[in-house]
Scaffold this motif. Sequence first.
Motif, short mmCIF file in Angstrom:
data_model
loop_
_atom_site.label_atom_id
_atom_site.label_comp_id
_atom_site.label_asym_id
_atom_site.label_seq_id
_atom_site.Cartn_x
_atom_site.Cartn_y
_atom_site.Cartn_z
N LEU A 72 66.85 -51.38 -17.84
CA LEU A 72 67.82 -50.51 -17.15
C LEU A 72 68.90 -50.00 -18.09
CD1 LEU A 72 68.29 -52.50 -13.81
CD2 LEU A 72 66.99 -50.39 -14.14
N GLN A 73 69.15 -50.73 -19.17
CA GLN A 73 70.19 -50.32 -20.11
C GLN A 73 69.76 -49.14 -20.98
OE1 GLN A 73 72.38 -54.45 -21.22
NE2 GLN A 73 70.25 -54.36 -21.85
N LYS A 74 68.48 -48.79 -20.91
CA LYS A 74 67.94 -47.72 -21.76
C LYS A 74 67.77 -46.40 -21.01
CE LYS A 74 67.19 -50.54 -25.29
NZ LYS A 74 67.81 -50.38 -26.63
N ILE A 75 68.18 -46.35 -19.75
CA ILE A 75 68.02 -45.12 -18.97
C ILE A 75 68.96 -44.02 -19.49
CG2 ILE A 75 68.33 -44.06 -16.68
CD1 ILE A 75 67.53 -46.67 -15.43
N ASP A 76 68.42 -42.82 -19.63
CA ASP A 76 69.23 -41.65 -19.97
C ASP A 76 69.56 -40.88 -18.68
OD1 ASP A 76 70.57 -39.65 -21.26
OD2 ASP A 76 68.79 -38.67 -22.07
N TYR A 77 68.51 -40.44 -17.96
CA TYR A 77 68.75 -39.75 -16.69
C TYR A 77 67.51 -39.83 -15.82
CZ TYR A 77 66.16 -35.65 -18.44
OH TYR A 77 65.19 -34.81 -18.92
N ILE A 78 67.69 -39.48 -14.53
CA ILE A 78 66.60 -39.48 -13.56
C ILE A 78 66.47 -38.11 -12.94
CG2 ILE A 78 65.79 -40.40 -11.34
CD1 ILE A 78 67.15 -43.03 -12.04
N ASN A 79 65.26 -37.58 -12.92
CA ASN A 79 64.97 -36.35 -12.19
C ASN A 79 64.54 -36.77 -10.79
OD1 ASN A 79 63.56 -34.15 -11.02
ND2 ASN A 79 63.24 -33.24 -13.05
N HIS A 80 65.45 -36.65 -9.84
CA HIS A 80 65.18 -37.17 -8.50
C HIS A 80 64.11 -36.38 -7.76
CE1 HIS A 80 68.54 -40.01 -8.67
NE2 HIS A 80 69.22 -39.04 -9.28
N SER A 81 64.05 -35.10 -7.97
CA SER A 81 63.06 -34.29 -7.24
C SER A 81 61.64 -34.61 -7.70
CB SER A 81 63.36 -32.80 -7.42
OG SER A 81 63.30 -32.43 -8.79
N GLU A 82 61.48 -34.89 -9.00
CA GLU A 82 60.16 -35.20 -9.54
C GLU A 82 59.88 -36.71 -9.57
OE1 GLU A 82 57.88 -33.01 -10.33
OE2 GLU A 82 59.19 -31.28 -9.88
N ARG A 83 60.92 -37.50 -9.25
CA ARG A 83 60.80 -38.96 -9.33
C ARG A 83 60.36 -39.40 -10.73
NH1 ARG A 83 60.58 -41.14 -3.99
NH2 ARG A 83 62.16 -39.93 -2.87
N ASP A 84 61.02 -38.80 -11.73
CA ASP A 84 60.76 -39.18 -13.12
C ASP A 84 62.03 -39.76 -13.73
OD1 ASP A 84 58.08 -38.49 -13.35
OD2 ASP A 84 58.54 -36.40 -13.85
N LEU A 85 61.85 -40.76 -14.56
CA LEU A 85 62.96 -41.42 -15.23
C LEU A 85 62.80 -41.18 -16.73
CD1 LEU A 85 64.12 -45.04 -14.53
CD2 LEU A 85 63.55 -44.38 -16.85
N TYR A 86 63.90 -40.78 -17.39
CA TYR A 86 63.87 -40.52 -18.83
C TYR A 86 64.72 -41.55 -19.56
CZ TYR A 86 61.61 -36.09 -17.83
OH TYR A 86 60.71 -35.14 -17.40
N LEU A 87 64.14 -42.12 -20.59
CA LEU A 87 64.87 -43.11 -21.39
C LEU A 87 65.61 -42.43 -22.53
CD1 LEU A 87 62.12 -45.90 -21.53
CD2 LEU A 87 64.03 -45.67 -19.92
N GLN A 88 66.48 -43.19 -23.17
CA GLN A 88 67.32 -42.64 -24.23
C GLN A 88 66.51 -42.17 -25.44
OE1 GLN A 88 70.02 -45.88 -24.92
NE2 GLN A 88 70.92 -45.74 -22.88
N ASN A 89 65.30 -42.70 -25.60
CA ASN A 89 64.45 -42.26 -26.72
C ASN A 89 63.58 -41.06 -26.35
OD1 ASN A 89 62.58 -43.41 -25.01
ND2 ASN A 89 61.59 -44.67 -26.59
N GLY A 90 63.74 -40.55 -25.10
CA GLY A 90 63.00 -39.39 -24.66
C GLY A 90 61.74 -39.67 -23.87
N ASP A 91 61.32 -40.91 -23.79
CA ASP A 91 60.10 -41.24 -23.04
C ASP A 91 60.32 -41.04 -21.54
OD1 ASP A 91 58.77 -41.89 -25.33
OD2 ASP A 91 58.91 -44.07 -25.08
#
Length: 249
Positions: free
Chosen positions: A211-230
């Motif tokens: 959880l400490q690596k989360i950058d942002y969440i696209n809520h409409s697509e239900r996608d989670l982006y990490l700080q490294n871009g994954d």
Amino acid sequence: MKLEKLSTVVVEDEPPIRKSLIVRLNQSLDFEVVGQAGSVSEAVELIVASKPDVVFLDIKLTGGHGQDVLKRLKRMSIPLPYIVVCTAYASKELAIEMLHDFNGHVLYIIEKPFEFEWEEHKEKILDSIDEQESKNHPLTKLHVIPIKNGSNTFYLNPNDINYIKVVRTGSGKVVIYTTERKIDANLSLRQARKKLPPYFFQVSKYAAINLQKIDYINHSERDLYLQNGDRIGIGDSFYKPLMKQLPSK
């Protein structure tokens, strides 16, 4: 939890129940049945010879009771494995007595018939084993976890792990993605999560993230982006529990 399957002995005097339990254990990614017995004497001999990690032990056996097996092993100075006591309702008091007399070895009591709630029982048994093993694990104080990969063992700081994911669903094993590399682990997702701190959260059937690596969440697509871009997809049933773990503002 050991990286390989837990070697398991089933001690049950009723063949249909013994067979049913063995089938369920062998279907699991976490257990491997290495022997079976139906009497006190057979059980003692088998446990001494095979040195299993876990024994599923019935209360009433041919030639005595489950307590007799443990008492004989103790008199022989044989280290006791983890014990899961299998009992019918009528023998529940004897099972509780074993739990007190062999505290630290008897970890769980499972009542017959167990088939309809087997998955729940299995998870609780594994949790009890994990908890017991973690108490005495020397690496716990060092804040590193051992990860087996073939003939190598990697010692990882959990803070360096971005996420873990099952990439080959047939095998059920995970790949661990760190800031610098990815490591194939001989672990199921459940086993890997048990090794990691509470800030690792499962976001789908096949992935858990730091959880400490989360950058942002696209809520409409239900996608989670990490700080490294994954990008990691969030499963429908995991979305609301995940949001409850994160700050709302």
